[in-house]
Design an enzyme around this catalytic site. Structure first.
Site, PDB file in Angstrom:
ATOM      1  N   CYS A 139       0.805  -1.233   0.000  1.00 54.59           N
ATOM      2  CA  CYS A 139       0.000   0.000   0.000  1.00 54.59           C
ATOM      3  C   CYS A 139       0.832   1.274   0.000  1.00 54.59           C
ATOM      4  CB  CYS A 139      -0.954  -0.005   1.192  1.00 54.59           C
ATOM      5  SG  CYS A 139      -2.097  -1.399   1.174  1.00 54.59           S
ATOM      6  N   CYS A 459       0.289   2.553   6.551  1.00 56.28           N
ATOM      7  CA  CYS A 459       0.725   1.191   6.842  1.00 56.28           C
ATOM      8  C   CYS A 459       0.747   0.418   5.527  1.00 56.28           C
ATOM      9  CB  CYS A 459      -0.234   0.518   7.826  1.00 56.28           C
ATOM     10  SG  CYS A 459      -1.948   0.456   7.227  1.00 56.28           S
TER      11      CYS A 459
END
Length: 475
Positions: A139, A459
């Site tokens: 991500c 994250c």
């Protein structure tokens, strides 16, 4: 050292000491949805460093982020990336020939265009002499694309970089089973009919079972949603808190969309279809409706649902990054400086989604700032529970001392400065493209609100994380 989550699940219910230790005031949608006051312009030092080139963002765009399976479902990833690049060229009017390098992030790669940055660049009309490469870091892939560009400029290797990211979840690669793949490869090598018949005789119907991709950790085989549910339980984040936070995200995103604040979005004429002009995942609901949904991962007692999770998204983003002196020489007025950044990594089992907690104090120390200096926070919202667990971890001296080796907590971001124009829960999360959206949201908010410093954090799968300081360019 006993892990956080293992310890917690051995000592449920969550109203135990953990709930007391990680208590946080409940989110009140009514109070938090009021328009945030404009940041007070403070007289602060700039983060420019002696003998280091200033790197600036001239501008950045993204095509609308759409729910997977909607208007982009018949396209390929390079089509979306090409559209973002074309939108950037139109927005900035940068001559294609001055771009030194192009870097894109992506996560689930289309095998036909594994270097999607190169294929998209050629499709958008960039010179075949302009190098391009693709990075993947879950991500934070677009974050890695950006910071790779920052490094090329800071080191003097390049002056002008285009960085971006793309993801198309509507058409992910679905493979044959390994046994079937092995047989097909061996059949391709077989030279005689006898060899082919011998191989075919070994075929079994279960060879046809496909291998479906999953958003799961290779090292733990756990899906990210399952991990988010465990994390929420470990930090005593209630279902109501998660639903309230998700409602806040959707409501703020709808408000920003209606007020024209999402200026990074550029229209995209989908071949054979209408022009797409806005994100289609923004859907404010009600707490009553959200409460009706069943747990999505840990059944029947989990708290993570479809309503408080980010959804599978198609989209692409792109940014024009330059050395400051080059931007000014070309007549541009940059939007922001890209300043200090850090990458972190933790245990992918029990601290998978705590990247912002670990990265935030490190990047603040590196920049010589405190949480009070930050005017705009833009954190990636994978799940409501992930955001709220990070808030609790960041606001805990106990966690800082026992898990981070720090003397004191860094403190949780104040909600009035946090993701004020919505986040990944509402705007969408194309895995490889979100990083650029975060940086542009921070840069545009700073300009709109009169602040100086923004902090972007996210994250990522593998227990990794990223944080960066964005500094507003003087008006």
């Amino acid at each position: 050292m006993t892990s956080i989550l293992t310890y917690t699940f051995k000592n449920l219910p969550s109203t135990s000491n953990w709930a007391l230790r990680f208590s946080i005031r409940p989110l009140s949608c009514s109070s938090q949805l009021r328009a945030a006051p404009a940041a007070q312009t403070k007289s602060k030092k700039t983060l420019a460093k002696p003998n280091v080139r200033n790197v600036v963002v001239v501008d950045g765009v993204r095509i609308p982020f759409l729910l997977s399976g909607t208007s982009y479902k018949d396209l390929m990833p390079h089509d979306l990336a090409r559209a973002a690049l074309s939108g950037l060229l139109h927005r900035t009017n940068v001559p294609k020939e001055v771009v030194d390098y192009i870097i894109f992030g992506t996560v689930i790669q289309e095998v036909k265009t594994s270097n999607v940055a190169r294929e998209a660049a050629l499709g958008a009309g960039f010179s075949d002499k302009t190098p391009a490469h693709t990075v993947t870091m879950a991500c934070i892939s677009a974050n890695q694309a950006m910071t790779t560009g920052v490094g090329l400029i800071a080191s003097g290797q390049s002056d002008v970089i285009v960085a971006g990211g793309v993801e198309l979840m509507s058409d992910v690669p679905i493979r044959h089973s390994r046994k079937m793949r092995k047989m097909m490869l061996e059949l391709n090598k077989a030279k005689t009919l006898g060899q082919r018949l011998s191989l075919i005789s070994k075929f079994r119907l279960n060879f046809l079972a496909p291998e479906l991709p999953a958003v799961a950790e290779f090292s733990t085989s756990e899906t990210m949603g399952h991990s988010a549910d465990r994390l929420a339980a470990a930090f005593a984040v209630s279902r109501l808190e998660q639903d309230e936070y998700a409602l806040r995200s959707h409501s703020l995103a709808k408000k920003a969309q209606d007020e024209g604040l999402l200026s990074d979005v550029v229209p995209f004429k989908v071949p054979g279809k209408d022009t797409v002009t806005k994100d289609n995942g923004i859907r404010p609901s009600s707490l009553e409706q959200m409460a009706k949904l069943k747990p999505a991962f840990i059944k029947p007692y989990g708290t993570v649902t479809a309503a408080n999770s980010s959804f599978l998204t198609d989209g692409a983003s792109a940014m024009l990054i330059m050395a400051e002196e080059k931007a000014l020489a070309m007549g541009y007025k940059p939007k922001a400086y890209l300043r200090d950044f850090v990458y972190v990594s933790q245990d992918p089992k029990d601290q998978l989604l705590l990247g912002p907690t670990y990265a935030t104090p490190k990047v603040l120390e590196k920049a010589g700032l405190t949480m009070n200096d930050i005017d705009a926070f833009e954190f990636h919202e994978a799940f409501s529970g992930q955001i709220l667990a990070n808030f609790k971890a960041m606001d805990s001296d106990w966690f800082a001392q026992n898990y981070m080796g720090r003397k004191t907590k860094v403190g949780a971001p104040p909600l009035e400065k946090f993701n004020n124009w919505g986040g990944s829960l509402s705007l969408g999360h194309p895995f490889g493209a979100t990083g650029c959206r975060l940086v542009m949201a921070a840069a545009n908010r700073l300009r709109k609100e009169g602040g100086q410093f923004g902090l972007v954090a996210a994250c990522a799968a593998g227990g990794q994380g990223h944080a960066m300081i964005v500094e507003a360019y003087p008006k």
